[in-house]
Design a protein around this motif. Structure first.
Motif, PDB file in Angstrom:
ATOM      1  N   GLU A 121       0.846  -1.219   0.045  1.00 24.61           N
ATOM      2  CA  GLU A 121       0.022  -0.069   0.245  1.00 24.61           C
ATOM      3  C   GLU A 121       0.805   1.401  -0.141  1.00 24.61           C
ATOM      4  O   GLU A 121       0.513   2.121  -0.640  1.00 24.61           O
ATOM      5  N   LEU A 122       2.141   1.205   0.742  1.00 22.11           N
ATOM      6  CA  LEU A 122       2.854   2.368   0.873  1.00 22.11           C
ATOM      7  C   LEU A 122       3.503   2.578  -0.389  1.00 22.11           C
ATOM      8  O   LEU A 122       3.819   3.733  -0.858  1.00 22.11           O
ATOM      9  N   LEU A 123       3.827   1.668  -1.327  1.00 21.97           N
ATOM     10  CA  LEU A 123       4.403   1.740  -2.718  1.00 21.97           C
ATOM     11  C   LEU A 123       3.410   2.037  -3.732  1.00 21.97           C
ATOM     12  O   LEU A 123       3.646   1.870  -4.783  1.00 21.97           O
ATOM     13  N   ALA A 124       1.884   2.057  -3.261  1.00 22.24           N
ATOM     14  CA  ALA A 124       0.914   2.362  -4.151  1.00 22.24           C
ATOM     15  C   ALA A 124       0.872   1.375  -5.269  1.00 22.24           C
ATOM     16  O   ALA A 124       0.586   1.819  -6.351  1.00 22.24           O
ATOM     17  N   LEU A 125       1.239   0.077  -4.828  1.00 17.54           N
ATOM     18  CA  LEU A 125       0.774  -0.984  -5.949  1.00 17.54           C
ATOM     19  C   LEU A 125      -0.710  -1.186  -6.256  1.00 17.54           C
ATOM     20  O   LEU A 125      -1.583  -0.922  -5.395  1.00 17.54           O
ATOM     21  N   PRO A 126      -1.334  -1.645  -7.295  1.00 21.05           N
ATOM     22  CA  PRO A 126      -2.669  -1.869  -7.467  1.00 21.05           C
ATOM     23  C   PRO A 126      -3.121  -2.611  -6.354  1.00 21.05           C
ATOM     24  O   PRO A 126      -2.619  -3.342  -5.698  1.00 21.05           O
ATOM     25  N   ALA A 127      -4.413  -2.827  -6.583  1.00 20.54           N
ATOM     26  CA  ALA A 127      -5.204  -3.462  -5.644  1.00 20.54           C
ATOM     27  C   ALA A 127      -4.815  -3.344  -4.365  1.00 20.54           C
ATOM     28  O   ALA A 127      -4.896  -4.096  -3.435  1.00 20.54           O
ATOM     29  N   ALA A 128      -4.789  -2.118  -3.941  1.00 17.31           N
ATOM     30  CA  ALA A 128      -4.642  -1.427  -2.635  1.00 17.31           C
ATOM     31  C   ALA A 128      -3.203  -1.951  -1.999  1.00 17.31           C
ATOM     32  O   ALA A 128      -3.154  -2.176  -0.748  1.00 17.31           O
ATOM     33  N   GLY A 129      -2.378  -2.532  -2.749  1.00 15.76           N
ATOM     34  CA  GLY A 129      -1.204  -3.003  -2.362  1.00 15.76           C
ATOM     35  C   GLY A 129      -0.970  -4.404  -1.964  1.00 15.76           C
ATOM     36  O   GLY A 129      -0.065  -4.967  -1.569  1.00 15.76           O
ATOM     37  N   LEU A 130      -2.183  -4.979  -2.517  1.00 20.78           N
ATOM     38  CA  LEU A 130      -2.205  -6.622  -2.253  1.00 20.78           C
ATOM     39  C   LEU A 130      -1.634  -7.407  -3.199  1.00 20.78           C
ATOM     40  O   LEU A 130      -2.165  -7.376  -4.267  1.00 20.78           O
TER      41      LEU A 130
END
Length: 353
Positions: A121-130
């Motif tokens: 999430e902190l790295l702003a990956l897709p799917a809310a970082g999951l």
């Protein structure tokens, strides 16, 4: 762990790691930005850069630098792989696991998000970082473009660790899954999204994959504790065992070979978690009927010995890996210190005693 304490510990570790990652931002590649030529994969044309970002743009720069996250290890970073292993005795597919997680019970060994979820999430990956688990058949193609979690609860660095609990995926097998399935899948995805253009800011899919995608992906390794808990200190191991220093040395040698293998496959940015204070964990204290606030010091000493060796691998120690892995970057996360401080100074983190 009690649910609020578990959540606080893991999120705090994530925040600490995020700060470390900001310090890891590399300079541009010889003045050239990496940009995929095609529009596939949800990231075509996205720039990868670092270094001179303004302070308020640092987080955005970090998300651009980290293209994807690939996770290897044990239950502390497992996002549900053991759910798909029918004969595994190490499972988290029932309550109260997931009681505080938005998706409920998912196979995470936590009441809520684990450290990988918070970091994603902190790295702003897709799917809310999951980051999706490898063992889920749906984690193929575009679903794997921003990372895959290969970790397996109960596993270790050594192949035999955790095998008496049923089926688990050893670190060796996790890397094999990355090499044999995910890596060619991703390569095909990005080659298909490539372009024949030869302009200075575009490159063919194959070049983009090898020069920009893998080197800009994060490889997170969180393992080692089970090699002591389920192996070295396991009463089933028998009355005779190697000295702790000898066992730890062999463990570090094996870990080094696994890291070298990932490097040879294209990994360049590594995050290594230390072992936490094993002797203070509820499962260990409960097994030995320990009451009060006492910890099992021999287990903590084993963790410290291993952690010292891991630090030596990545920080100019006598076993430094970097001469053998040119271009690689390492972040060592001292989760032992983080958890130890929380245990002894809980009020600093808003945790009631």
């Amino acid at each position: 762990m009690s649910s609020p304490v578990a959540m606080a510990k893991l999120v705090a570790a994530s925040l600490y790691l995020f700060v470390m990652l900001l310090l890891l931002l590399p300079p541009p590649l010889h003045g050239q930005h990496c940009r995929a030529g095609g529009g596939g994969g949800g990231g075509g044309g996205r720039r990868f850069h670092g270094g001179g970002a303004a302070p308020k743009a640092r987080a955005a720069a970090t998300t651009a630098v980290v293209r994807a996250m690939f996770v290897f290890g044990s239950s502390l970073v497992d996002n549900g792989n053991n759910n798909f292993l029918n004969s595994s005795g190490v499972r988290a597919d029932y309550m109260p696991y997931g009681v505080d997680f938005p998706l409920g019970v998912t196979g995470r060994f936590s009441n809520g998000r684990n450290v990988i979820d918070a970091l994603g999430e902190l790295l702003a990956l897709p799917a809310a970082g999951l980051v999706p688990p490898f063992a889920d058949p749906a984690t193929r193609g575009r679903a794997a473009l921003h990372g895959v979690n290969f970790a397996s609860g109960g596993s270790g660095i050594l192949d035999r660790t955790g095998q008496d609990t049923g089926k688990v995926l050893s670190l060796k097998q996790q890397i094999t899954n990355f090499e044999a399935v995910t890596l060619p899948d991703l390569r095909a995805q990005l080659q298909a999204a490539g372009t024949s253009s030869t302009t200075s800011h575009k490159m063919k899919g194959q070049d983009f994959f090898d020069r920009c995608y893998l080197p800009k992906s994060l490889f997170v390794i969180g393992t080692g504790g089970n090699d002591y808990l389920l192996n070295y200190f396991n009463p089933r191991s028998g009355p005779t065992r190697a000295p702790l220093s000898e066992f730890t040395s062999s463990l570090l040698t094996k870990l080094s070979s696994h890291l070298q293998r990932l490097y040879d496959l294209g990994a360049r940015k590594f995050v290594l978690f230390s072992i936490q204070p094993m002797g203070c964990t509820p499962v260990v204290r409960g097994f030995l009927n320990i009451t009060g606030e006492a910890c099992i010091e021999p287990m903590n000493q084993a963790a410290l010995l291993f952690n010292s060796g891991v630090r030596s691998l990545v920080s100019h120690g006598k076993d430094d890996l970097r001469p053998r892995m040119p271009g690689a970057s390492f972040v060592y996360v001292n989760s032992y210190k983080i958890i130890w401080d929380m245990l002894h100074h809980p009020s600093k983190y808003g945790i009631p005693k």
